[in-house]
Enzyme design. Structure first.
Site, PDB file in Angstrom:
ATOM      1  CG  ASP A   1      -0.201  -0.087   2.524  1.00 30.26           C
ATOM      2  OD1 ASP A   1       0.362   0.927   2.969  1.00 30.26           O
ATOM      3  OD2 ASP A   1      -0.173  -1.189   3.099  1.00 30.26           O
TER       4      ASP A   1
ATOM      5  CG  ASP B   1       3.343  -3.101   6.114  1.00 29.10           C
ATOM      6  OD1 ASP B   1       2.429  -3.662   6.745  1.00 29.10           O
ATOM      7  OD2 ASP B   1       3.198  -2.016   5.527  1.00 29.10           O
TER       8      ASP B   1
ATOM      9  CB  SER C   1      -1.631 -10.046   5.847  1.00 30.41           C
ATOM     10  OG  SER C   1      -1.029 -11.072   5.081  1.00 30.41           O
TER      11      SER C   1
ATOM     12  N   PRO D   1      -0.361 -16.700   2.226  1.00 27.72           N
ATOM     13  CG  PRO D   1      -0.646 -14.848   0.816  1.00 27.72           C
ATOM     14  CD  PRO D   1      -1.409 -15.959   1.482  1.00 27.72           C
TER      15      PRO D   1
END
EC number: 2.5.1.16
Length: 281
Positions: free
Chosen positions: A88, A157, A159, A164
Site C-alpha cells: 500500500d 509489513d 498480513s 501467503p
C-alpha cells in the site's frame, strides 16, 4: 437498505467486526488473494485482503508511523532499507521522511496490491514513485537470502500468519533476514496483538533469542485491527531497543502518532504480556 462489511477474524475464532459500507468501490481476485476496496461511514476508504482489514484513511498513520519510525529512529544512520510486504506504500512513505535514506527496496509478492493502492490510496502509495524506491515483485524470504549484508533496516509489513504470509512468521525467514542485515542493522516485523495472539508471539520469541542478541516487542493502537492494538518485534545484533533514547531533532515533521515519548512508552507491556517475551536476565 444498509450494507455492512463483516470481518470474521481468522485468528480469533468466534469473533467478528462490522463496518457500515456506503459504497463498494472495487473487488478483484489477484493470483494470491482477494482484494476489496470499500467506502465506510466511520473510517473512510478501507482496503481488505481476503476479508481482513489492512488500511483505512482514518487510522493508517498509527500503524505505518510506528512500524517505520521506531527502528529508523533507533538506528544512527539508516541509508538502505528493505520493506517486505507493504504494497500500500504507507511504510515506504514514512521511511522516506528520514533524509539519511539513500535506497528503499519494496519487496511485495502481489503487484495487484501496489496497483490498486496507487488508484485508491495515493496518500500512501505515491511515495512508491520516489526515485529512491526500487520495486521487486517476489518472495521476501528469497530476496533477503540473496542480499546478504545489504540493509540497515528491514521492515516486514505483513498480513496475519495465514496464507501467503505464514512463512513470514517462521524461523528460517528470520534467519534469512538476519543474513541481509549490516552489523548494526535493525529489523521490525508485524507481530500481532498481545490480547489475542499470545501463542503467535510466544512462538516467535522461542526462536528469536537464538538469532538476535538484542530484541523486544512494542505496539501501537489502531482501532480497525483486532483488540485495537498491533505489535511488532524489534531485532538487532547491536542495538538494545530498551536502551534507545530518540533524538527529538531527528523526528520527521508533521507526524500524527509517533513521538520520542511514544517511542519509549511503546515497549512498556502489561504484566501478562511480558510472559510472551523471553528477555535475557
Amino acid at each position: 437498505m444498509e450494507i455492512w462489511y463483516t470481518e470474521k477474524l481468522e485468528l480469533e475464532k468466534g469473533r467478528a467486526v462490522s463496518y457500515r459500507v456506503t459504497k463498494t468501490i472495487e473487488s478483484l481476485q489477484s493470483p494470491f488473494q482477494k482484494i476489496d476496496i470499500f467506502e465506510t461511514q466511520s473510517f473512510g476508504r478501507m482496503f481488505t485482503l481476503d476479508g481482513v482489514t489492512m488500511v483505512t484513511n482514518k487510522d493508517e498513520h498509527s500503524y505505518h508511523e510506528m512500524i517505520a519510525h521506531i527502528p529508523m529512529m533507533s538506528h544512527p544512520n539508516p541509508e538502505s532499507v528493505l520493506v517486505i510486504g507493504g504494497g500500500d506504500g504507507g511504510t515506504v512513505r514514512e521511511v522516506l521522511k528520514h533524509p539519511s535514506v539513500k535506497e528503499v527496496v519494496l519487496c511485495e509478492i502481489d503487484k495487484a496490491v501496489v496497483d490498486i493502492s496507487y488508484k485508491y490510496f495515493p496518500e500512501c502509495a505515491d511515495a512508491m514513485k520516489d526515485p529512491k524506491v526500487i520495486h521487486h515483485y517476489d518472495d521476501g524470504a528469497k530476496f533477503a537470502r540473496d542480499n546478504k549484508g545489504r540493509f540497515d533496516v528491514i521492515l516486514v509489513d505483513s498480513s496475519d500468519p495465514v496464507g501467503p504470509a505464514e512463512v513470514l512468521f517462521k524461523e528460517p525467514f528470520f534467519r534469512d533476514m538476519a543474513s541481509a542485515l549490516k552489523p548494526t542493522g535493525i529489523i521490525a516485523t508485524q507481530a500481532e496483538s498481545f490480547w489475542y495472539h499470545g501463542d503467535v508471539i510466544t512462538s516467535l520469541f522461542e526462536f528469536i533469542p537464538k538469532i538476535f542478541p538484542e530484541y523486544g516487542y512494542y505496539y501501537t493502537t489502531i482501532p480497525t485491527y483486532p483488540s485495537g492494538i498491533i505489535g511488532f518485534t524489534f531485532l538487532s545484533n547491536a542495538i538494545d531497543p530498551y536502551a534507545v533514547t530518540p533524538d527529538p531533532k531527528r523526528v520527521p515533521k508533521g507526524l500524527k502518532y509517533y513521538s520520542p515519548e511514544i517511542h519509549k512508552a511503546a515497549f512498556v507491556l502489561p504484566e501478562f504480556a511480558k510472559a510472551y517475551i523471553k528477555r535475557k536476565g
